[in-house]
Design an enzyme around this catalytic site. Structure first.
Site, mmCIF file in Angstrom:
data_model
loop_
_atom_site.group_PDB
_atom_site.id
_atom_site.type_symbol
_atom_site.label_atom_id
_atom_site.label_comp_id
_atom_site.label_asym_id
_atom_site.label_seq_id
_atom_site.Cartn_x
_atom_site.Cartn_y
_atom_site.Cartn_z
ATOM 1 N N GLU A 59 0.844 -1.202 0.000
ATOM 2 C CA GLU A 59 0.000 0.000 0.000
ATOM 3 C C GLU A 59 0.877 1.249 0.000
ATOM 4 O O GLU A 59 0.597 2.228 -0.711
ATOM 5 C CB GLU A 59 -0.890 0.033 1.250
ATOM 6 N N CYS A 82 -2.415 -3.707 7.163
ATOM 7 C CA CYS A 82 -2.030 -3.989 8.549
ATOM 8 C C CYS A 82 -2.303 -2.775 9.422
ATOM 9 O O CYS A 82 -2.290 -1.632 8.964
ATOM 10 C CB CYS A 82 -0.556 -4.390 8.614
ATOM 11 N N ALA A 163 6.479 -36.861 -11.138
ATOM 12 C CA ALA A 163 6.542 -37.038 -12.584
ATOM 13 C C ALA A 163 6.459 -38.526 -12.861
ATOM 14 O O ALA A 163 7.282 -39.289 -12.348
ATOM 15 C CB ALA A 163 7.849 -36.472 -13.122
ATOM 16 N N SER A 177 15.298 -43.040 -13.210
ATOM 17 C CA SER A 177 14.146 -42.122 -13.205
ATOM 18 C C SER A 177 14.454 -40.803 -13.904
ATOM 19 O O SER A 177 13.600 -39.925 -13.977
ATOM 20 C CB SER A 177 13.707 -41.845 -11.768
ATOM 21 N N THR A 205 15.202 -41.191 -2.179
ATOM 22 C CA THR A 205 15.516 -40.362 -3.351
ATOM 23 C C THR A 205 16.908 -39.752 -3.214
ATOM 24 O O THR A 205 17.678 -39.704 -4.181
ATOM 25 C CB THR A 205 14.451 -39.253 -3.497
ATOM 26 N N ASP A 209 19.468 -40.695 -6.155
ATOM 27 C CA ASP A 209 19.740 -39.665 -7.182
ATOM 28 C C ASP A 209 20.864 -38.705 -6.809
ATOM 29 O O ASP A 209 21.320 -37.940 -7.666
ATOM 30 C CB ASP A 209 18.470 -38.845 -7.437
ATOM 31 N N LEU A 213 18.865 -30.338 -5.478
ATOM 32 C CA LEU A 213 17.607 -29.731 -5.034
ATOM 33 C C LEU A 213 17.666 -28.204 -5.007
ATOM 34 O O LEU A 213 16.922 -27.564 -4.257
ATOM 35 C CB LEU A 213 17.177 -30.281 -3.660
ATOM 36 N N ARG A 216 17.660 -23.768 -10.379
ATOM 37 C CA ARG A 216 18.665 -23.330 -11.355
ATOM 38 C C ARG A 216 18.005 -22.794 -12.627
ATOM 39 O O ARG A 216 16.907 -23.211 -12.990
ATOM 40 C CB ARG A 216 19.586 -24.506 -11.713
ATOM 41 N N THR A 232 14.995 -41.049 8.719
ATOM 42 C CA THR A 232 14.801 -41.503 10.104
ATOM 43 C C THR A 232 16.114 -41.805 10.825
ATOM 44 O O THR A 232 16.300 -41.410 11.972
ATOM 45 C CB THR A 232 13.915 -42.782 10.118
HETATM 46 N N1 LIG Z 1 9.683 -39.406 -10.966
HETATM 47 C C1 LIG Z 1 9.627 -38.692 -9.890
HETATM 48 O O1 LIG Z 1 8.908 -37.704 -9.805
HETATM 49 C C2 LIG Z 1 10.481 -39.074 -8.726
HETATM 50 C C3 LIG Z 1 10.559 -38.206 -7.635
HETATM 51 C C4 LIG Z 1 11.304 -38.597 -6.539
HETATM 52 C C5 LIG Z 1 11.936 -39.818 -6.538
HETATM 53 N N2 LIG Z 1 11.867 -40.619 -7.634
HETATM 54 C C6 LIG Z 1 12.512 -41.934 -7.617
HETATM 55 O O2 LIG Z 1 11.918 -42.673 -6.549
HETATM 56 C C7 LIG Z 1 12.872 -43.553 -5.996
HETATM 57 C C8 LIG Z 1 12.943 -43.354 -4.495
HETATM 58 O O3 LIG Z 1 11.636 -43.466 -3.967
HETATM 59 P P1 LIG Z 1 11.414 -44.174 -2.572
HETATM 60 O O4 LIG Z 1 9.960 -44.267 -2.384
HETATM 61 O O5 LIG Z 1 12.244 -45.393 -2.528
HETATM 62 O O6 LIG Z 1 12.088 -43.192 -1.558
HETATM 63 P P2 LIG Z 1 11.679 -41.865 -0.782
HETATM 64 O O7 LIG Z 1 10.214 -41.724 -0.579
HETATM 65 O O8 LIG Z 1 12.418 -40.745 -1.354
HETATM 66 O O9 LIG Z 1 12.337 -42.209 0.611
HETATM 67 C C9 LIG Z 1 11.787 -43.237 1.384
HETATM 68 C C10 LIG Z 1 12.530 -43.327 2.670
HETATM 69 O O10 LIG Z 1 12.421 -42.104 3.373
HETATM 70 C C11 LIG Z 1 12.521 -42.374 4.750
HETATM 71 N N3 LIG Z 1 11.492 -41.671 5.472
HETATM 72 C C12 LIG Z 1 11.668 -40.836 6.512
HETATM 73 N N4 LIG Z 1 10.538 -40.378 6.963
HETATM 74 C C13 LIG Z 1 9.578 -40.940 6.211
HETATM 75 C C14 LIG Z 1 8.186 -40.849 6.218
HETATM 76 N N5 LIG Z 1 7.537 -40.090 7.088
HETATM 77 N N6 LIG Z 1 7.508 -41.557 5.294
HETATM 78 C C15 LIG Z 1 8.145 -42.305 4.389
HETATM 79 N N7 LIG Z 1 9.447 -42.432 4.342
HETATM 80 C C16 LIG Z 1 10.172 -41.752 5.254
HETATM 81 C C17 LIG Z 1 12.382 -43.888 4.912
HETATM 82 O O11 LIG Z 1 13.674 -44.391 5.162
HETATM 83 P P3 LIG Z 1 14.175 -44.410 6.663
HETATM 84 O O12 LIG Z 1 13.243 -45.323 7.388
HETATM 85 O O13 LIG Z 1 15.572 -44.865 6.611
HETATM 86 O O14 LIG Z 1 14.053 -43.043 7.133
HETATM 87 C C18 LIG Z 1 11.930 -44.366 3.561
HETATM 88 O O15 LIG Z 1 12.411 -45.640 3.244
HETATM 89 C C19 LIG Z 1 14.179 -43.246 -6.689
HETATM 90 O O16 LIG Z 1 14.360 -44.181 -7.729
HETATM 91 C C20 LIG Z 1 13.959 -41.871 -7.244
HETATM 92 O O17 LIG Z 1 14.749 -41.634 -8.391
HETATM 93 C C21 LIG Z 1 11.152 -40.288 -8.716
#
Ligand SMILES: NC(=O)c1ccc[n+]([C@@H]2O[C@H](COP(=O)([O-])OP(=O)(O)OC[C@H]3O[C@@H](n4cnc5c(N)ncnc54)[C@H](OP(=O)(O)O)[C@@H]3O)[C@@H](O)[C@H]2O)c1
Length: 379
Positions: A59, A82, A163, A177, A205, A209, A213, A216, A232
């Site tokens: 404003e 405000c 994705a 991926s 992830t 990968d 993050l 860019r 965890t």
């Molecule tokens: N295409 C896409 O958009 C995309 C995006 C992201 C990833 N990816 C691909 O997905 C794959 C990884 O996926 P992902 O499902 O295996 O892994 P993620 O979801 O990235 O990680 C899972 C891990 O996170 C930890 N974690 C901590 N807090 C959690 C919670 N509250 N809930 C769930 N997990 C929790 C757990 O391990 P701990 O118990 O050790 O903590 C769990 O095993 C890779 O291949 C990656 O390249 C693709």
């Protein structure tokens, strides 16, 4: 409210003010995005937006731009002006001192303790005050989904981006991926990262990968989002890209309360901030609340499947943006986009509202809201 409903010129001014507010996207947190337009006889004589903490409010910028033309004019602003002294003086004072005749307000202040005060002070000072109609009010609230959610719910606003291939896979059975989507979709993802206070992934992830993050190749000034890993057992390797760059852009690990002390210490020694929450797995709601306590108002959640699954089931995913690439990966072992238990009944599935569908290069983007914003849809 004292005034007549906004006319067409005033509604156009509010829409313009929303556009102006977006000039500072990604840079105003912990403040809200706000835009303002000064109208005289339906003609724009001043415009302004809030650039960030400590800087003048929208404003004030618009009144400065209008100068003497503000006397007797109408000011359209996306958020209730405000009425308190923060880092800058109250906007209600600036509006009164400028001799403004009418103020059109997009939406009220979401903070309970100050909600409605600015409007009341202006009305008591003899300024004609009008509220935007519901559709415009929702648009003004959506502009500040992060600020509103953080203020009212005490957790960040969470946008889940995924994705997938046409058959809903986020990776091949072999774990590949990159890249499912094309360059235009990936460019948009960088823009969205820059719009958020933090980008988050699960440790799966981060291990698969080794991502940066960071945001860019984004036009204009960028405030890099903090990088967050839900991890965890604090397994994030100390030689990962994230940890190696923790001194440049903050990295936070949301770890379970049983995470080994030596791993936590190794991460902290390299500048990583470790937040302890109940687990395993690291409780997503407690993790989000811990991020909110760090001042993070918005989280751009980039998966993977496990973290997306628990965040969804915990009701923490506010908005979904889903890229679908025209390819079929197939395979029983190739992971789907959302892991965990999933919904047993269709009635329990997370349903998107206000769905939009657009083409981004070769890919299709489906967006929608899952959790209604506070104050919208009867919430
Ligand atoms: N295409 C896409 O958009 C995309 C995006 C992201 C990833 N990816 C691909 O997905 C794959 C990884 O996926 P992902 O499902 O295996 O892994 P993620 O979801 O990235 O990680 C899972 C891990 O996170 C930890 N974690 C901590 N807090 C959690 C919670 N509250 N809930 C769930 N997990 C929790 C757990 O391990 P701990 O118990 O050790 O903590 C769990 O095993 C890779 O291949 C990656 O390249 C693709």
């Amino acid at each position: 409210m004292s005034g007549a409903p906004p006319d067409a010129a005033e509604l156009a001014a509010l829409a313009r003010a929303r556009g102006l507010a977006m000039n500072a996207r990604g840079r105003v947190s912990p403040n809200p995005l706000v835009g303002a337009v000064v109208l005289r006889d339906g003609v724009v004589v001043g415009e302004g937006w809030h650039e960030g903490p400590g800087l003048p409010h929208a404003e004030v910028m618009a009144l400065r731009a209008a100068g003497e033309a503000a006397r007797g004019a109408t000011v359209a602003c996306t958020l209730e002006p405000c009425s308190h002294f923060g880092r800058t003086p109250p906007c209600t004072d600036a509006l009164r001192e400028a001799g403004v005749a009418r103020v059109v307000v997009g939406c009220l202040d979401p903070l309970e303790r100050t909600r409605g005060q600015g409007v009341r002070i202006l009305a008591e000072a003899g300024v004609d005050v009008a509220m935007a109609p519901p559709a415009e009010e929702v648009a003004c609230l959506e502009l500040n989904a992060a600020f509103v959610t953080h203020s009212v719910r005490g957790r960040p606003h969470v946008l889940l981006k995924l994705a997938t291939s046409l058959d809903g896979k986020i990776a091949t059975a072999a774990g590949e991926s990159r890249w499912i989507t094309g360059p235009p979709a990936r460019a948009l993802v960088h823009r969205w990262r820059a719009d958020h206070d933090a980008v988050a992934v699960g440790i799966g992830t981060a291990l698969a990968d080794d991502p940066d993050l960071t945001a860019r190749d984004v036009d204009g000034p960028v405030r890099q989002p903090a990088r967050v890993v839900f991890d965890t057992a604090a397994r994030l390797p100390v030689d990962s890209r994230l940890v190696r760059t923790a001194g440049e852009v903050p990295v936070l690990v949301v770890a379970g309360d049983g995470a080994p002390a030596d791993r936590v210490a190794a991460l902290e020694a390299r500048g990583v901030r470790v937040l302890r929450v109940p687990g395993p797995p690291a409780d997503p709601a407690a993790g989000m609340a811990a991020l909110a306590a760090e001042g993070i108002q918005s989280v751009f959640l980039e998966g993977g499947a496990q973290l997306a699954g628990t965040a969804l089931r915990a009701g923490l995913v506010d908005v979904v943006r889903w890229f679908c690439a025209p390819m079929l990966i197939g395979g029983d072992r190739a992971p789907g986009a959302i892991g965990g238990e999933g919904a047993a009944l269709l009635a329990d599935a997370s349903r998107l509202r206000g769905v939009t569908v657009e083409r981004v290069g070769e890919d299709i983007l489906v967006s929608g809201r899952i959790v209604p914003l506070p104050g919208v849809d009867g919430d």
